[in-house]
Each structure stands twice: as structure tokens, then as C-alpha cells.
Design a protein around this motif. Structure first.
Motif, short mmCIF file in Angstrom:
data_model
loop_
_atom_site.label_atom_id
_atom_site.label_comp_id
_atom_site.label_asym_id
_atom_site.label_seq_id
_atom_site.Cartn_x
_atom_site.Cartn_y
_atom_site.Cartn_z
N SER A 89 43.20 59.77 -19.62
CA SER A 89 41.78 59.46 -19.80
C SER A 89 41.08 60.45 -20.72
O SER A 89 40.16 60.09 -21.46
CB SER A 89 41.07 59.42 -18.44
N LEU A 90 41.51 61.71 -20.69
CA LEU A 90 40.90 62.71 -21.57
C LEU A 90 41.15 62.36 -23.04
O LEU A 90 40.25 62.44 -23.87
CB LEU A 90 41.47 64.09 -21.26
N PHE A 91 42.38 61.93 -23.34
CA PHE A 91 42.73 61.65 -24.73
C PHE A 91 42.23 60.29 -25.20
O PHE A 91 41.89 60.12 -26.36
CB PHE A 91 44.26 61.73 -24.92
N THR A 92 42.21 59.30 -24.31
CA THR A 92 41.82 57.95 -24.72
C THR A 92 40.33 57.68 -24.55
O THR A 92 39.83 56.66 -25.02
CB THR A 92 42.59 56.91 -23.89
N ARG A 93 39.63 58.57 -23.84
CA ARG A 93 38.21 58.41 -23.53
C ARG A 93 37.96 57.17 -22.66
O ARG A 93 36.86 56.64 -22.62
CB ARG A 93 37.36 58.30 -24.82
N GLU A 94 38.99 56.73 -21.97
CA GLU A 94 38.83 55.59 -21.08
C GLU A 94 38.60 56.09 -19.65
O GLU A 94 38.84 57.26 -19.33
CB GLU A 94 40.09 54.72 -21.12
N LEU A 95 38.14 55.18 -18.79
CA LEU A 95 37.96 55.54 -17.38
C LEU A 95 39.33 55.75 -16.73
O LEU A 95 40.33 55.18 -17.16
CB LEU A 95 37.20 54.42 -16.65
N HIS A 96 39.36 56.58 -15.70
CA HIS A 96 40.63 56.84 -15.01
C HIS A 96 41.17 55.55 -14.41
O HIS A 96 40.44 54.81 -13.74
CB HIS A 96 40.44 57.87 -13.91
N SER A 97 42.43 55.27 -14.65
CA SER A 97 43.05 54.04 -14.15
C SER A 97 43.54 54.18 -12.72
O SER A 97 43.98 53.20 -12.11
CB SER A 97 44.22 53.65 -15.04
N ALA A 98 43.48 55.40 -12.16
CA ALA A 98 43.93 55.63 -10.79
C ALA A 98 43.19 56.83 -10.22
O ALA A 98 42.52 57.58 -10.95
CB ALA A 98 45.44 55.88 -10.76
N SER A 99 43.30 57.01 -8.91
CA SER A 99 42.71 58.16 -8.23
C SER A 99 43.79 59.19 -7.94
O SER A 99 44.98 58.85 -7.81
CB SER A 99 42.06 57.73 -6.91
N VAL A 100 43.38 60.45 -7.84
CA VAL A 100 44.32 61.53 -7.51
C VAL A 100 43.75 62.33 -6.35
O VAL A 100 42.61 62.80 -6.41
CB VAL A 100 44.58 62.44 -8.73
N VAL A 101 44.54 62.48 -5.28
CA VAL A 101 44.09 63.16 -4.07
C VAL A 101 45.09 64.25 -3.70
O VAL A 101 46.30 64.12 -3.93
CB VAL A 101 43.94 62.12 -2.92
N ALA A 102 44.59 65.34 -3.12
CA ALA A 102 45.45 66.44 -2.70
C ALA A 102 46.16 66.10 -1.40
O ALA A 102 45.52 65.68 -0.43
CB ALA A 102 44.63 67.71 -2.53
N LEU A 103 47.47 66.27 -1.39
CA LEU A 103 48.25 66.02 -0.18
C LEU A 103 48.22 67.20 0.78
O LEU A 103 48.47 67.05 1.97
CB LEU A 103 49.70 65.70 -0.53
N ARG A 104 47.93 68.37 0.24
CA ARG A 104 47.77 69.56 1.05
C ARG A 104 46.92 70.54 0.26
O ARG A 104 46.50 70.24 -0.85
CB ARG A 104 49.13 70.18 1.40
N LYS A 105 46.64 71.68 0.80
CA LYS A 105 45.85 72.67 0.10
C LYS A 105 46.51 72.98 -1.23
O LYS A 105 47.68 73.37 -1.29
CB LYS A 105 45.74 73.94 0.95
N SER A 106 45.74 72.81 -2.32
CA SER A 106 46.32 72.90 -3.65
C SER A 106 45.37 73.59 -4.63
O SER A 106 44.15 73.62 -4.41
CB SER A 106 46.65 71.50 -4.19
N ILE A 107 45.96 74.12 -5.70
CA ILE A 107 45.17 74.81 -6.73
C ILE A 107 45.58 74.27 -8.10
O ILE A 107 46.76 74.04 -8.36
CB ILE A 107 45.41 76.34 -6.68
N VAL A 108 44.57 74.08 -9.00
CA VAL A 108 44.84 73.60 -10.35
C VAL A 108 44.08 74.45 -11.37
O VAL A 108 43.12 75.14 -11.03
CB VAL A 108 44.41 72.12 -10.52
N ILE A 109 44.55 74.40 -12.60
CA ILE A 109 43.76 74.85 -13.74
C ILE A 109 43.03 73.62 -14.27
O ILE A 109 43.64 72.59 -14.52
CB ILE A 109 44.64 75.43 -14.86
N SER A 110 41.73 73.73 -14.43
CA SER A 110 40.93 72.63 -14.98
C SER A 110 40.53 72.96 -16.42
O SER A 110 39.95 74.03 -16.68
CB SER A 110 39.68 72.42 -14.13
N ILE A 111 40.87 72.06 -17.34
CA ILE A 111 40.56 72.26 -18.76
C ILE A 111 39.70 71.09 -19.24
O ILE A 111 40.17 69.96 -19.32
CB ILE A 111 41.84 72.36 -19.61
N ALA A 112 38.43 71.37 -19.51
CA ALA A 112 37.50 70.34 -19.94
C ALA A 112 37.74 69.96 -21.40
O ALA A 112 38.49 70.62 -22.12
CB ALA A 112 36.06 70.80 -19.74
#
Length: 593
Positions: A89-112
Motif C-alpha cells: 500500500s505504501l508503494f501503490t498508494r492504494e488502501l490496505h487490502s488486508a488487516s495485520v494484528v499482533a499475535l503476541r507482544k511485538s515490536i516493529v520499526i515504522s517507516i513513514a
């Protein structure tokens, strides 16, 4: 180690997985423009139809990809450490085609979006790596292959505490080490209740696989392990009571939730066990993703289990082709001699027949050859004609043959997970048969329209699977396989004919008697069979690039219903496979890596 150092270490390890070598200066630059975000269990990174304005790289934990449709919510797969999220979605500028949920306590790097632009100016290779990852995901999606990371933390729930599984876990540990994987085994006795949280947090910070052994005597440890793991293995003695056990109820293992972990049912058998019977009784009241038969101290079963749980499994796909299907036996013989083992076997029509026969015989070549001889002597299309209301053949001979071959075995009783494919004529869809009476499902898979009568299963008519998919690569790619071997049997080579119109039946009959015909036309069976597989052959061409090894046999000299040359056909399959294995570039010989 303080929190900042821990995060920096996680960042380095995750980015290294994605990009390869990365130095301290590059790492500091990425961390200076990106954000570190934590998610609790059940918290969404983004929802389907949200705008895409950032993408993420997983540092620790695990996420699940969900997609809503009019039929409900589907689990597309899991994403683990070192993998990106939301890049489409970031590259195509389209809406997200799916949802993403954490299965357990998790950490990510977020790059806008704007941060990504700054990043690729500094590191142009960053864009290339992300692009390659996106393309690979698109290829997997084109084949309906789930985006599903291999599990890191595996909970083993032992249903019978009196049966010590430590011997089994030790064997698994030895095999996984031989595969080049680090492994740590935990149980309730090795960890204090006060240290559960810190122990689970530490698991994601080191490489390798974690096995969490659980039983009903230590239920709190079991609950914590289930909450934290990526895969649940329910281990039981095959001949034990198959009713739900108290630990299964207390852990609420089979409830319906998008956060549910995958569950594999591991069925232990004695070392010298005969072919299982009535495996299906274990499926009642249990919602499992996969069942695995496991003979104690059987090295093949140990290796197969280890490949499956680490997503290193090998899948074998066999195509349809009538009597040419005997060649599959020769192919498998050559592959076994090369050191290959198979964890999933599937096929269509003749591929379904010989694939299940091979697993029914547990890859014993002497037994397989006896089954081939039985098939050849049965001459399934001879002296079985009937009034052609629905087919040329009555199907009695083929049903008698399948009864003699498989008896009353069910597909789920086979030692190696197998399937055959038919076409559901009632709703015009493909049907993958992974359970049920084996002879009934195979009969459906080989029910060539017009030649054999359709087969009724659950009030639906089923015909030959080749109508839709004569080489079911897509079906096997839904399994936890890394390597897929596909075997295609050549179709009839119908030449261009120098005729303005097809001669009358009487003329063709007279030409045959007098041998005066100059143009040879394909027979009725060839026209029927080749016509129904035209679409499948086109689909097969698209699948070639998505398998690890594609074996296409040249068997045009043998007719579709040529049962008399079965031994020569087997030898052809063997010889051609040996040659192709020898000609395969060394870097593509995954069985030697």
C-alpha cells in the motif's frame, strides 16, 4: 543489557535478515529517521481499507494477516521477525487490502512515506531489496501460496503425561541440529513462574527454535506457552482414548478466533506399526490444521516432522495422463535413489492414483511394482462397455480394482500426507480430497468425462480433476513446503492434417480395414481427454516457474490407454528423471544442499 541496547540489537538482527550486512553508521541513520512501535496481543497495526502511509519491519514477536470478504474473515498467513509489513500500500498508494494484528507482544520499526524517501536517498539498495521482497510475495500470491513465516516458538501439548515425550524431543533436537538449526527446549521444571515473562521475552532475542513442552500437571505454564507460541503441536499415542482431554479443554485449544495458533496433531505409533486405521476418530471435536503420523524411532518420520515444522518440507505433485501414469513410479524410484524424501504427495487423475499408491506402499518399491502390475493386468478400459447414457464404461472394473488395491483405507490413514484432485461437476470447482475413503476419492479423481461415470460424494457429482487442474501445484503450495517437485506427463501430439473435412465414420472404418487411409486422426478417447485438459495444460505452463524441479516426461509414443507397455513406461520415467537430475545445475540441486 539496558533497553536501548536491546532495541539496537533487535534492529540490527532484523535489518540484517532483510538487507544483509549493515554497519553501525547505517543502523544509526535508520534509527534516527524511523520510529520504534510496540504492540500488545490483539492490537492492529492497520485495518483493511485503511490508507497506506507507512511500512514496518518486524523486530520481535509475530503478526497475522487477515482479509475480510462477504463470506467472513480469512487468515492469509503470519509474518515473523525480519519481514516487512504494509509495503504494497505504501508503494501503490492504494488502501490496505488486508488487516495485520499482533499475535503476541511485538515490536516493529515504522517507516513513514517521507522517511522512506530520505532512507533510499542514503541507501539506494534499500529500495531494491524491498522491491525484490514485494515481487516474491506477488509470485507466492499468484500461486495462492500463503505468506506464512516458519514458527519460532512451538508448544508441544502432551495429552498423556504418563508417556514421556522427552525421548522424542531429544530426537527432534538432534535432527534439527543436523539441519543447521539451533534449538532450546523448555518445560515447567526449568523455569520459575516468576520468570515466565522475562523468559518469553528473551526467546525472541536469540536465533533458533524454541520448544515449550506442556502437560496437564503444570497448567499455568501450558497457558503461558500457548499464548506465546507460534504453533501448537498436540501429541498423543495413536491408540489412546480419542476423546477430548482435560488439558485441551482448559487451554481452549479449538476455539474459533483470528488469534488462534495453528495446531498440528502428532500421532505416535509403535516402531513397527502397520498402516493406521480409523485416524478420523481423532478429528472429532478437534479443529486441527494438519495431522502427522509418527512411528517412534523411525528416522524418516523424524526427518519429515522436522522439515514440516520448520517449513522446509518437500512436496511432490504428479500430473494426469492415463496409462502413462505408470511413469510416476519410475520417477519416484529415481528421486528416492538421489536421496530425496517427500512430506506431501498430491496428484490429479493418474497422478492421484499412483501418488496415493506410492504413499500407500510407504515408498517400498517392491510393493509399488506389485500394485503397478495389478493395475496393468486389470486393463481398466477393456470389456467394461455399457449403454452410453453417461459414459462409455460402466466403471465396475475400476471400482473392483480400487477395492482390491486399497481395501477400506482412508486417505488420512496414509503415513505421508496425501491428496488427490477431482472436479466438482455440481458447482464447477476444484475439490482437493485429503480425507475420506481412499478408493472413492481416487475413483472421482480419475473419472474421465465420457469414459468413466461421474462419482457421487456428499450428493455432488465429481469428475476427473484434469478438467480444471491436471497438475495441482497450487494445492500443494498451500502446505508448509519449501521445495516442490512437479511431474508432467506429455499430452497427445495431434498433428496438422491435410484434409478439408473429417471423413465419415464408414470411410474411416473402411480405411482402417483396408489400411488405405493416408491421414491419421486422433481417436475418440484422445479427443475427449485432450479436450477436457486444454485449460489445465495452459495452467500448467504458468506453474512451471513456481516449482523447484519440473520434470516433463516425453511419453508420446505411448497411448493414453496403453496398459500393455507398463514396464517400459516405468523404465522411461526412471531413465528420463535420472538424466534430468544429472543435468540440473548444481546450484539448483536443493536435495544436496
Amino acid at each position: 543489557m539496558n533497553t536501548n541496547k536491546q532495541l539496537k540489537k533487535l534492529c540490527y538482527e532484523s535489518l540484517f535478515k532483510l538487507f544483509g550486512e549493515i554497519n553501525d553508521e547505517q543502523l544509526e541513520h535508520i534509527l534516527s529517521i524511523a520510529k520504534i512501535v510496540s504492540y500488545d496481543t490483539g492490537q492492529y497495526v492497520f485495518q483493511q481499507d485503511d490508507p497506506g502511509n507507512a511500512f514496518y519491519i518486524v523486530l520481535s514477536g509475530r503478526f497475522r494477516v487477515l482479509q475480510k470478504s462477504s463470506d467472513g474473515i480469512y487468515i492469509l498467513g503470519d509474518i515473523a521477525v525480519g519481514e516487512p509489513i504494509g509495503e504494497f500500500s505504501l508503494f501503490t498508494r492504494e488502501l490496505h487490502s488486508a488487516s495485520v494484528v499482533a499475535l503476541r507482544k511485538s515490536i516493529v520499526i515504522s517507516i513513514a512515506d517521507d522517511e522512506y524517501t530520505l532512507l533510499i536517498k542514503e541507501f539506494p539498495s534499500f529500495a531494491n531489496i524491498i522491491t525484490r521482497f514485494v515481487i516474491e510475495r506477488m509470485r507466492r500470491n499468484a500461486l495462492q501460496k500463503k505468506v506464512d513465516a516458519a514458527p519460532k516458538n512451538i508448544a508441544v501439548v502432551n495429552l498423556q503425561p504418563e508417556n514421556d515425550v522427552s525421548v522424542t524431543t531429544a530426537q527432534l533436537q538432534e535432527q534439527l541440529i543436523n539441519m543447521g538449526m539451533e534449538i532450546t527446549i523448555y518445560n515447567s521444571l526449568s523455569i520459575s513462574e516468576k520468570n515466565y515473562e522475562s523468559t518469553f521475552d528473551d526467546m525472541d532475542k536469540h536465533a533458533g527454535l524454541n520448544i515449550l513442552v506442556c502437560d496437564s500437571d503444570h497448567i499455568e505454564w501450558a497457558k503461558q506457552s500457548i499464548a506465546y507460541c507460534d504453533l501448537v503441536i498436540v501429541a498423543t499415542e495413536f491408540y489412546a482414548d480419542c476423546n477430548l482431554y482435560e488439558i485441551e479443554k482448559l487451554l481452549n485449544l479449538y476455539s474459533t478466533s483470528v488469534l488462534n495458533k495453528k495446531i498440528y496433531l502428532l500421532l505416535f505409533h509403535p516402531e513397527d506399526a502397520k498402516l493406521p486405521e480409523n485416524t478420523r476418530r481423532w478429528f472429532e471435536n478437534r479443529n486441527c490444521d494438519l495431522h502427522i503420523h509418527f512411528r517412534k524411532n523411525n528416522l524418516r518420520d523424524i526427518r519429515r516432522f522436522c522439515r514440516i515444522i520448520t517449513h522446509q518440507a518437500i512436496g511432490l505433485v504428479l500430473g494426469g495422463g492415463g496409462a502413462r501414469g505408470f511413469a510416476h513410479t519410475g520417477v519416484v524410484k529415481a528421486l528416492l535413489e538421489a536421496g530425496l524424501e517427500f512430506d506431501f504427495v498430491g496428484g490429479t487423475s493418474a497422478g492421484g492414483l499412483y501418488g496415493t499408491a506410492i504413499t500407500y506402499a510407504d515408498f517400498d518399491m517392491e510393493k509399488i511394482m506389485r500394485l503397478c502390475k495389478l493395475a496393468a493386468q486389470s486393463k481398466l478400459t477393456s470389456n467394461d462397455y455399457t449403454l452410453p447414457f453417461v459414459s462409455l464404461m460402466s466403471g465396475k472394473k475400476i471400482r473392483r480394482f480400487l477395492q482390491e488395491m486399497y481395501n477400506d483405507t482412508f486417505i488420512e490413514d496414509l503415513w505421508v500426507n496425501s491428496f488427490c484432485v477431482s472436479t466438482n461437476f455440481s458447482n464447477a470447482s476444484i475439490k482437493v480430497h485429503e480425507n475420506g475413503l481412499l478408493r472413492k476419492q481416487v475413483e472421482a479423481s480419475i473419472a474421465i468425462p465420457g469414459v468413466f461415470p461421474p462419482v457421487i460424494i456428499n450428493q455432488n457429482l465429481h469428475i476427473d480433476g484434469g478438467v480444471i487442474d491436471n497438475l495441482p501445484v497450487e494445492s500443494i503450495n498451500k502446505k508448509p513446503v519449501r521445495y516442490t517437485i512437479a511431474v508432467s506427463l506429455s499430452a497427445e501430439n495431434t498433428p496438422v492434417v491435410n484434409l478439408k473435412e473429417v471423413p465419415s465414420s464408414w470411410k474411416m472404418f473402411w480405411d482402417k480395414i483396408t489400411k488405405s487411409g493416408t491421414e491419421k486422426l486422433p481417436g475418440l478417447s484422445s479427443i475427449l481427454i485432450d479436450s477436457i485438459t486444454i485449460n489445465s495444460r495452459h495452467r500448467q505452463e504458468q506453474s512451471k516457474q513456481h516449482v523447484s524441479l519440473f520434470i516433463e516426461l516425453d511419453l508420446k509414443e505411448y497411448k493414453f490407454l496403453d496398459w500393455n507397455h507398463w514396464e517400459q513406461i516405468i523404465q522411461k520415467g526412471y531413465d528420463q528423471t535420472k538424466k534430468q537430475l544429472a543435468d540440473t545445475p548444481e546450484q539448483m540441486q536443493f536435495w544436496k544442499l
